[in-house]
Design a protein around this motif. Structure first.
Motif, PDB file in Angstrom:
ATOM      1  N   CYS A 185       0.847  -1.292  -0.057  1.00 26.24           N
ATOM      2  CA  CYS A 185      -0.014  -0.195  -0.112  1.00 26.24           C
ATOM      3  C   CYS A 185       1.026   1.218  -0.037  1.00 26.24           C
ATOM      4  CB  CYS A 185      -0.811  -0.079   1.152  1.00 26.24           C
ATOM      5  SG  CYS A 185      -1.726   1.447   1.685  1.00 26.24           S
ATOM      6  N   GLN A 203      -6.931  -0.308  -4.044  1.00 30.67           N
ATOM      7  CA  GLN A 203      -6.918   1.311  -3.418  1.00 30.67           C
ATOM      8  C   GLN A 203      -8.150   1.933  -3.281  1.00 30.67           C
ATOM      9  OE1 GLN A 203      -4.069   0.472  -1.451  1.00 30.67           O
ATOM     10  NE2 GLN A 203      -4.181   2.843  -1.379  1.00 30.67           N
ATOM     11  N   TYR A 205     -10.893   1.027  -2.656  1.00 30.99           N
ATOM     12  CA  TYR A 205     -11.624   0.992  -1.280  1.00 30.99           C
ATOM     13  C   TYR A 205     -10.757   1.219  -0.082  1.00 30.99           C
ATOM     14  CZ  TYR A 205     -10.423  -3.978  -2.263  1.00 30.99           C
ATOM     15  OH  TYR A 205      -9.840  -5.047  -2.456  1.00 30.99           O
ATOM     16  N   HIS A 206      -9.489   0.624  -0.363  1.00 28.03           N
ATOM     17  CA  HIS A 206      -8.686   0.557   0.855  1.00 28.03           C
ATOM     18  C   HIS A 206      -8.202   1.894   1.412  1.00 28.03           C
ATOM     19  CE1 HIS A 206      -5.666  -0.619   3.751  1.00 28.03           C
ATOM     20  NE2 HIS A 206      -4.638   0.032   3.053  1.00 28.03           N
ATOM     21  N   GLN A 207      -8.251   2.918   0.580  1.00 28.83           N
ATOM     22  CA  GLN A 207      -7.832   4.316   1.017  1.00 28.83           C
ATOM     23  C   GLN A 207      -8.849   4.992   2.144  1.00 28.83           C
ATOM     24  OE1 GLN A 207      -8.939   7.490  -1.957  1.00 28.83           O
ATOM     25  NE2 GLN A 207     -10.307   6.086  -3.285  1.00 28.83           N
ATOM     26  N   TRP A 208      -9.948   4.259   1.973  1.00 29.48           N
ATOM     27  CA  TRP A 208     -10.822   4.732   3.200  1.00 29.48           C
ATOM     28  C   TRP A 208     -10.583   4.149   4.530  1.00 29.48           C
ATOM     29  CZ3 TRP A 208     -12.323   9.094   1.212  1.00 29.48           C
ATOM     30  CH2 TRP A 208     -12.689   8.920  -0.538  1.00 29.48           C
ATOM     31  N   GLU A 209     -10.067   2.887   4.440  1.00 26.31           N
ATOM     32  CA  GLU A 209      -9.932   2.393   5.627  1.00 26.31           C
ATOM     33  C   GLU A 209      -8.528   2.310   6.126  1.00 26.31           C
ATOM     34  OE1 GLU A 209     -11.111  -1.722   4.984  1.00 26.31           O
ATOM     35  OE2 GLU A 209      -9.060  -2.082   3.682  1.00 26.31           O
ATOM     36  N   CYS A 210      -7.535   2.857   5.333  1.00 24.49           N
ATOM     37  CA  CYS A 210      -6.022   2.617   5.491  1.00 24.49           C
ATOM     38  C   CYS A 210      -5.499   3.311   6.855  1.00 24.49           C
ATOM     39  CB  CYS A 210      -5.271   3.339   4.389  1.00 24.49           C
ATOM     40  SG  CYS A 210      -3.519   3.222   4.357  1.00 24.49           S
ATOM     41  N   GLN A 211      -5.869   4.472   7.165  1.00 29.36           N
ATOM     42  CA  GLN A 211      -5.537   5.086   8.187  1.00 29.36           C
ATOM     43  C   GLN A 211      -6.171   4.540   9.429  1.00 29.36           C
ATOM     44  OE1 GLN A 211      -7.080   9.191   8.825  1.00 29.36           O
ATOM     45  NE2 GLN A 211      -8.282   8.649   7.009  1.00 29.36           N
TER      46      GLN A 211
END
Length: 219
Positions: A185, A203, A205-211
């Motif tokens: 990532c 990315q 969808y993962h961009q929203w859960e990454c942090q």
């Protein structure tokens, strides 16, 4: 995994692409070389990456991309005054068809074949099955014939799915295949992908859960 922002990532990718090439996994080697080139590299390492790309395209039998890559190698070799490499690149370009070879790197996975083929009436279902209705049971499926053990009767894309947290270090977040190489990532080291296409798709969808990954895993 090493985040894409890490300064050590380009060197790691450079090393891994050579390993993938030696393992005849040309698709993975090509992706690693391309990822390495997205970072700031000294001219010598850039040249190495382009050489790997060029060799991969030859092995994957992609004539046009091989021609473009070897042309870049030839020009870069001239800039760094590497006469032997320029001679090699020019020779390959002159006789490109002699250097092409069929790809041995086919990692695509076909969906399972349905027993007796797919039903025209019920997509994703074997033609050996039929739908029935009754007042007591509602809709239900029945076999039209005696079915052999192991017959695949239905197969379709899931509406929604998620990778178990305990698998995120060794399976691709997007396609769930077991990892033999990692595409990280861009901003975290909590998840990994098996390829650049999966990373691009993941990315979304993962961009929203990454942090929030650490919080999600610990909850």
């Amino acid at each position: 995994s090493i985040p894409l922002c890490s300064s050590s990532l380009p060197l790691s990718l450079r090393t891994r692409c050579k390993v993938m090439f030696a393992s005849q996994d040309y698709k993975s080697a090509l992706e690693d070389a391309q990822l390495a080139l997205k970072h700031k590299l000294p001219d010598e390492l850039k040249l190495e990456a382009y050489i790997v790309m060029s060799e991969c395209y030859l092995k994957m039998n992609d004539k046009e991309k091989a021609r473009i890559s070897w042309t870049i190698v030839s020009k870069m070799a001239e800039l760094v005054q590497n006469t032997d490499l320029k001679t090699k690149a020019d020779s390959i370009l002159s006789n490109l068809h002699e250097h092409l070879s069929p790809s041995k790197d086919d990692t695509s996975v076909d969906p399972p074949e349905l027993y007796e083929g797919e039903s025209r009436a019920i997509p994703g279902t074997s033609s050996a099955m039929s739908m029935r209705r009754s007042k007591d049971k509602g809709r239900y499926m029945v076999a039209n014939e005696r079915l052999p053990v192991g017959a695949i009767l239905t197969s379709e894309e899931p509406y929604a799915s998620v990778l178990n947290f305990d698998k995120q270090n060794n399976h691709c977040l997007h396609c769930y295949t077991r990892l033999k190489r990692v595409v990280p990532c861009p901003t975290c080291s909590g998840v990994a992908y098996c390829s650049a296409p999966c990373a691009n798709a993941g990315q979304v969808y993962h961009q929203w859960e990454c942090q929030f990954m650490e919080l999600m895993i610990g909850s």
